[in-house]
Every structure is written in structure tokens, then in C-alpha cells.
Design a protein around this motif. Structure first.
Motif, PDB file in Angstrom:
ATOM      1  N   GLN A 235      -6.656  -5.535  -2.867  1.00  0.00           N
ATOM      2  CA  GLN A 235      -7.286  -5.690  -1.563  1.00  0.00           C
ATOM      3  C   GLN A 235      -6.850  -6.990  -0.893  1.00  0.00           C
TER       4      GLN A 235
ATOM      5  N   GLU B  29      -3.226  -6.674   0.360  1.00  0.00           N
ATOM      6  CA  GLU B  29      -3.009  -5.805   1.515  1.00  0.00           C
ATOM      7  C   GLU B  29      -3.707  -6.285   2.786  1.00  0.00           C
ATOM      8  N   THR B  30      -4.723  -7.128   2.656  1.00  0.00           N
ATOM      9  CA  THR B  30      -5.530  -7.464   3.839  1.00  0.00           C
ATOM     10  C   THR B  30      -5.516  -8.934   4.237  1.00  0.00           C
ATOM     11  N   ASP B  31      -5.240  -9.824   3.301  1.00  0.00           N
ATOM     12  CA  ASP B  31      -5.334 -11.240   3.655  1.00  0.00           C
ATOM     13  C   ASP B  31      -4.142 -11.655   4.514  1.00  0.00           C
TER      14      ASP B  31
ATOM     15  N   THR C 241       1.857  -1.108   2.043  1.00  0.00           N
ATOM     16  CA  THR C 241       1.134  -0.980   3.316  1.00  0.00           C
ATOM     17  C   THR C 241       1.868  -1.655   4.459  1.00  0.00           C
TER      18      THR C 241
END
Length: 300
Positions: free
Chosen positions: A223, A226-228, A271
């Protein structure tokens, strides 16, 4: 200058002797026989200059002795004052050094509060951890409670985790019951919810090499990856994933296969380009990719 008390005593005794001699001369003159008064008077008249000279000399000696005694007293007073000044100076220097040390420690705690516990550990901490199992167990339990305690500040909780990891390293342990998924999950939550970028990085660094093997940890690192939006945080996430993968190979083949499958899927279906680039740095070469594929299929 050191003053010898014996010297002062000798000088005082010499002064007393001189005074006694002076008095003896006077008494001898006053107690002479009446029959010799005229003769003595004539003799005294003749010897008067010599007697006066002796008396004057004795008086001068007494005055010199008194002056020397005064000088010795003054020297003793000076030496005593010098000793007091040296003692005061020593205390002042020690106080300044102690204050300087406190300032350095305060500055270190302010700049890196997550490692502040180092300066507060007892000098014999390492030896006690190694030699006293009850003390080691007690410290591990207390640190775990502090990490999980929501009423403790984030900095203190992270410092407790660092101290727990230090204790593990001292004992040369790869794992311990007090350091489990609940601990890692707690620190992850602190990092994700923190608005302090420095704290967030320190927290993730602390768990990037956690010895705890749990697929939920893989999911949390994924997570972050992929998101930070921080490149360094993403690299820490990759490091955490790789550590899970390698540590699982030491004895948990099923978990190793599960992590390998996850990493292979992540590598083949990134991603975004940043994720692809970061994974390429680790698994991009053919040999490493084949090894990952082998573990993903259940091989070794």
C-alpha cells in the motif's frame, strides 16, 4: 608555598630567647652588690656604649623575627586562599562541563527524539540484558506495553520500539514473543496517520526490517509503495517487501511462496512507472527474476 610549622615555632623560640637575654642583662645590673656600686657605675659608664649596642641589636632581632612571623602568616593565608580558589575553580569547571553535556543531550533529543532512549539507558544495560533473563523479560514486556499504549506520545512509542529492537540485537535473537504483528501494525498506523514527515520516515525505517513474518505486513508495504508520494518512503516499502521475501526462505516455504507470488504479480502489473522502476532495481535482472518465479511456483 607550603609553610613549615616547625620553622614558625623556631622563630618564636628565638624571639623569646632574645627577650629573655635582654631582661637578664637588666636584672644583672639591678641586683649588683652595693659595695660595688661605684665600681660598677664606673664600669657601666665605661661599658654603656657596648650594652646599648647589644640591647639595640636584640631589639632589632626581635623586630626582624616579628616581621618574619607576620610574613609567614601572610604566606599561609595566601596559600589557603589559593587552595580555596583552586577548589572553587574546579567546581566551576565541572559545573560548566555538566551543563554542556546536558545541552548536547537536549539537542540530540530535540533533533532525533526517536533515539533519545540511548542517552537514558543505564551504563550496565547491555550486561544486565545478557546476564539477567528476568530483567530482559521485564524490559521487553514494559516496552511492548509502551508501544501499544495510545496515551503515550508517538515519539515515546517509537523510541520504545527502537529500544526493543536494540534488546533483540544485544541478545542476538531473530524474534521474540513481545515483538509481533500488533507491534508492527501499531507503528505502521502511527506513520500513516502522522503529519510529521520526519516521524513518518523514522517509523517506517524502524519496521522495514522487522523480523515479524506476516502477510498483512506485505500488504501494508504494498500500500505504501503504490500510494505514497515520497520516493524514499516507497523505497523503504520495497525494502520491507524484499526483507519479508528473504526471511521467509529461512524456514517458512509456504509463506515464501506466497510472498514470491505477490511480488511477481506486482512486478508484472505495476500500478505506475515509479513502482515498475523501483521493482526493476531489485528484480529486473534475469537471474533474480527466475529465482522469484521459481519460488512463486513452489520451487526453491
Amino acid at each position: 608555598m607550603f609553610i613549615n610549622k616547625s620553622s614558625v615555632t623556631i622563630m618564636l623560640a628565638a624571639g623569646a630567647m632574645a627577650i629573655s637575654t635582654y631582661n637578664l642583662v637588666i636584672i644583672t645590673k639591678l641586683t649588683a652588690n652595693d659595695t660595688n656600686v661605684v665600681q660598677k657605675s664606673q664600669s657601666m659608664s665605661a661599658d654603656a656604649p657596648a650594652d646599648d649596642e647589644l640591647i639595640n641589636q636584640l631589639q632589632q632581632n626581635v623586630m626582624k623575627l616579628q616581621q618574619q612571623v607576620m610574613e609567614l602568616k601572610q604566606q599561609r593565608l595566601t596559600v589557603s586562599n589559593d587552595i580555596d580558589k583552586q577548589a572553587d575553580l574546579k567546581q566551576l569547571v565541572l559545573a560548566v562541563l555538566a551543563e554542556k553535556e546536558q545541552q548536547v543531550q537536549a539537542k540530540m533529543r530535540a533533533s532525533n527524539p526517536y533515539h533519545a532512549f540511548y542517552s537514558e539507558l543505564p551504563d550496565d544495560y547491555e550486561l544486565r540484558i545478557k546476564s539477567d533473563p528476568h530483567y530482559a523479560q521485564k524490559m521487553a514486556t514494559q516496552l511492548r506495553e509502551q508501544i501499544l499504549n495510545p496515551n503515550v506520545s508517538d515519539e515515546e512509542r517509537l523510541a520504545a520500539l527502537n529500544q526493543l529492537q536494540l534488546s533483540m540485537n544485544i541478545l542476538n535473537k531473530q524474534s521474540m514473543p513481545e515483538y509481533d504483528f500488533a507491534i508492527v501494525d501499531s507503528v505502521f498506523n502511527l506513520a500513516i496517520n502522522s503529519t510529521d514527515g520526519n516521524f513518518k520516515i523514522q517509523a517506517i525505517e524502524s519496521v522495514a526490517q522487522t523480523p515479524v513474518l506476516d502477510y498483512r505486513i506485505v500488504e501494508k508495504f504494498t500500500q505504501l509503495l503504490e500510494t505514497d508520494n515520497n520516493d524514499y518512503v516507497r523505497r523503504l516499502a520495497v525494502q520491507g517487501l524484499v526483507m519479508q521475501y528473504y526471511q521467509a526462505q529461512n524456514g517458512q516455504s509456504n509463506y515464501s511462496q506466497q510472498v514470491a507470488q505477490h511480488l511477481l504479480t506486482l512486478y508484472q502489473n505495476p500500478t505506475d512507472n515509479d513502482v515498475k522502476t523501483l521493482l526493476d532495481e531489485v528484480f529486473g535482472n534475469q537471474k533474480m527474476l527466475e529465482k522469484l518465479q521459481g519460488h512463486a511456483s513452489g520451487g526453491s
